[in-house]
Design an enzyme around this catalytic site. Structure first.
Site, PDB file in Angstrom:
ATOM      1  N   SER A 299      47.930  42.849   7.479  1.00 49.79           N
ATOM      2  CA  SER A 299      47.051  43.922   7.006  1.00 49.79           C
ATOM      3  C   SER A 299      47.877  45.170   6.715  1.00 49.79           C
ATOM      4  O   SER A 299      49.046  45.258   7.086  1.00 49.79           O
ATOM      5  CB  SER A 299      45.974  44.234   8.049  1.00 49.79           C
ATOM      6  OG  SER A 299      46.556  44.790   9.216  1.00 49.79           O
ATOM      7  N   GLY A 300      47.234  46.136   6.067  1.00 51.96           N
ATOM      8  CA  GLY A 300      47.915  47.377   5.684  1.00 51.96           C
ATOM      9  C   GLY A 300      47.537  48.570   6.525  1.00 51.96           C
ATOM     10  O   GLY A 300      47.813  49.714   6.133  1.00 51.96           O
TER      11      GLY A 300
ATOM     12  N   ASP B 206      59.107  35.450  21.798  1.00 52.65           N
ATOM     13  CA  ASP B 206      59.441  36.854  21.998  1.00 52.65           C
ATOM     14  C   ASP B 206      59.227  37.323  23.435  1.00 52.65           C
ATOM     15  O   ASP B 206      59.815  38.323  23.850  1.00 52.65           O
ATOM     16  CB  ASP B 206      58.641  37.733  21.034  1.00 52.65           C
ATOM     17  CG  ASP B 206      57.144  37.547  21.185  1.00 52.65           C
ATOM     18  OD1 ASP B 206      56.709  36.423  21.505  1.00 52.65           O
ATOM     19  OD2 ASP B 206      56.391  38.514  20.977  1.00 52.65           O
TER      20      ASP B 206
ATOM     21  N   CYS C 112      47.829  37.835  22.686  1.00 53.70           N
ATOM     22  CA  CYS C 112      47.429  37.183  23.925  1.00 53.70           C
ATOM     23  C   CYS C 112      46.493  38.137  24.653  1.00 53.70           C
ATOM     24  O   CYS C 112      46.005  39.105  24.083  1.00 53.70           O
ATOM     25  CB  CYS C 112      48.647  36.860  24.793  1.00 53.70           C
ATOM     26  SG  CYS C 112      49.929  35.889  23.954  1.00 53.70           S
TER      27      CYS C 112
END
Length: 614
Positions: A363-364, A101, A2
């Site tokens: 992603s890593g 959350d 956000c």
């Protein structure tokens, strides 16, 4: 993902209509970060405004909208990012009204009087701001690794903050100025300049694992989490269990998901684990064309991994024309010049991913900083095994960047001279800032000190770049390896276990052993690759023409002929993007509401030196 923003007055009550209008201006400026925005929160006392744009990932109903208030009406919260849970679970303070959350985080901050106690156990990526209406305190907070950014400035008798520096500038309350010394320093270091300063004068960045408590007119910054280094052996099973928990936490989503799949260890293991968990996923890999750089065999390795895992793979092409077209545009999003070229790749990948209707991207990022770079070449010290009293101040301040990138160093040194910046002062600051985080961990191990530097500086630079490029397309990037449990394991583990350092040994050997069943043999044996320098002379000429057309940055004189002849793709991209960025800032100085991408009008330096040119 956000966007959050707000203002805290240090001078008592403000006009509430002005505060509400400021909130609307800021939500409009960060509309790309979310699907919509509610009305800003303006406190009854007229001293606090909070606002947000929301990208709903979990519980997409209106119940999860922000700003969010607890049932008692005491705490008002805005939240950017994704919090997956707590490592110290506790019963809910009130019956949950949502499954998102944000309400979980709201309960955490309402439960604890001490912000550090509330923030430390959170698992996830976040930037938060909340107002305690009973005490009047406002708290700004950033996650443990700095995955989500938060910028602020002291202005107009108060504190202004936002998820992006450009949002601060759109208010007209922050003057877009560039400090020449800071510009030269960050350009000199290039890919390792993350700290509480930014490229803009007066704009600061909250650091990872820190919160800023605002008790007007006083502010106090605190670190709420620190890594505790040790030398206790860590086995592959323990690493694998932590990785599996990290993947399971991040697998929750109510929107379509994709993954960056480069065919390396980190991205392949992430996609494999998600696939095993039954998560529908699509892979995306970038293919460079026209000799403009990149890892040339990414596509082959990604295709093999995708075929083995049974996931669709989209190849996203980036040629020299598309790359050159992005050079004047991306600086207006990053709010800095282009320093690496990875910004172009990320922008192109995220655009394709978003065009296909995806919202969450895996992603890593972070695996190398925690488990790799064992040879020491990426550490700030000349020899990570050398005694600390000869750790190479002269090499770091005078040789390292010049030896690695001699043409870049000559260009930046020439610019410094023309801007009246003392390079000795700059290199002294390089040393000071590097050593802050190198010494910021209690260990005698230079390897662990170097890894801490990487985590606190280089990785934050990467995270800021990822956030800016992904947010452009209203995406949420979830880096699986930036997990607190995995980080604590990495700093507990003796460094020699991660990679023996012997000739022919495997990069990230211990991590590969832990993830072995998720990786094809070709991925396990693949050497570490970076971004090779582009070689196509047509691309060099294209960027040189672009830089000439945009004009010299800061109104500098023409480059000396011998220096100009040496410049390659990186240097021309840097010059062109600097001019585009400064032109954008000049537009904002004239009209903060302007959304133009570039201008040829030079921006004024904050305090130019004796040879500086306004």
């Amino acid at each position: 993902m956000c966007g959050i923003a707000g203002f805290v007055s240090f001078e008592g009550r403000r006009d509430t209509d002005w505060l509400a209008a400021l909130g609307r201006t800021m939500t409009d400026a960060m509309a790309h970060r979310g699907e919509g925005a509610c009305a800003p929160y303006v406190s009854a006392c007229g001293t606090v405004m909070l606002c947000a744009t929301r990208l709903a990932i979990r519980d997409r109903t209106e119940a999860g909208d922000q700003p969010m208030t607890d049932p008692a009406g005491r705490v008002v919260l805005v939240h950017n990012g994704e919090v997956y849970g707590s490592r110290s679970p506790a019963p809910p303070l009130w019956p949950r009204r949502t499954t998102c959350d944000t309400e979980f985080v709201l309960q955490q901050v309402c439960r604890e009087a001490d912000p550090a106690t509330a923030l430390r156990p959170l698992s996830g990526m976040f930037a938060l701001a909340w107002h305690d209406t009973w005490t009047g305190r406002v708290v700004l907070a950033r996650d443990h690794f700095g995955v989500k950014p938060l910028f602020y400035a002291f202005t107009h008798g108060g504190l202004l903050f936002a998820s992006e520096p450009g949002v601060l500038l759109r208010t007209g309350l922050v003057t877009p100025e560039v400090d020449p010394q800071e510009y030269v320093l960050r350009s000199w270091i290039r890919m390792d300049a993350a700290d509480d300063r930014t490229w803009l004068r007066g704009v600061k960045a909250l650091q990872p694992a820190e919160y800023l408590a605002v008790d007007p007119p006083r502010t106090h910054r605190h670190r709420y989490w620190r890594l505790e280094p040790d030398d206790v052996p860590v086995g592959p099973e323990e690493i694998r269990a932590a990785f599996d928990r990290a993947v399971a936490e991040r697998a929750v989503s109510d929107v379509p998901r994709a993954a960056v799949l480069s065919g390396g260890v980190d991205s392949t293991a992430t996609v494999a684990a998600l696939t095993r968990a039954g998560v529908p996923i699509e892979g995306y890999v970038l293919r460079y064309q026209n000799g403009i750089g990149g890892s040339g065999d990414d596509v082959a390795h990604a295709a093999e991994a995708a075929d083995r895992l049974g996931v669709p793979l989209t190849v996203c092409d980036l040629d020299r024309h598309a790359a050159a077209d992005l050079v004047p545009i991306l600086p207006t999003r990053l709010m800095r010049p282009l320093l690496h070229g990875a910004e172009l790749a990320m922008h192109q990948l995220y655009r394709t991913i978003a065009d296909d209707g995806n919202v969450v991207v895996y992603s890593g990022h972070g695996a190398d900083e925690l488990w790799g770079y064992q040879a020491g070449g990426y550490f700030p010290i000349v020899d990570p095994f050398a005694p600390t009293y000869i750790h190479g101040r002269h090499y770091l301040t005078h040789q390292l960047y010049s030896d690695e990138r001699p043409v870049w160093a000559r260009l930046v040194t020439w610019m410094a001279r023309e801007l009246g910046v003392d390079m000795t002062a700059v290199t002294d600051l390089v040393w000071e800032r590097t050593m802050d985080e190198y010494r910021g961990i209690k260990t005698a191990s230079p390897l662990k000190r170097g890894r801490h530097h990487l985590l606190r500086r280089f990785l934050v630079y990467v995270n800021d770049m990822v956030d800016a490029t992904s947010a452009t397309f209203t995406l949420e990037d979830r880096p699986v390896f930036q997990d607190v449990a995995l980080a604590e394991l990495a700093f507990r583990c003796p460094e020699h276990l991660k990679d023996s350092g012997e000739p022919g040994s495997s990069h990230k050997g211990l991590l590969k052993e832990a993830l072995a069943d998720l990786l094809p043999d070709s991925v396990r044996s693949r050497p570490k690759q970076g971004f090779p320098s582009p070689t196509d002379p047509r691309y060099v000429r294209q960027l040189a023409d672009l830089a000439d057309g945009l004009g010299a940055p800061f109104g500098l004189p023409p480059l000396p002929a011998d220096l100009r002849a040496e410049l390659g793709v990186g240097e021309w991209m840097f010059l062109a993007s600097t001019s585009a960025w400064l032109g954008h800032l000049a537009e904002l100085r004239t009209d903060p509401r302007s959304h133009g991408e570039q201008s040829r009008t030079p921006v004024a330096l904050a305090h130019p030196g004796p040879r500086g040119r306004p």
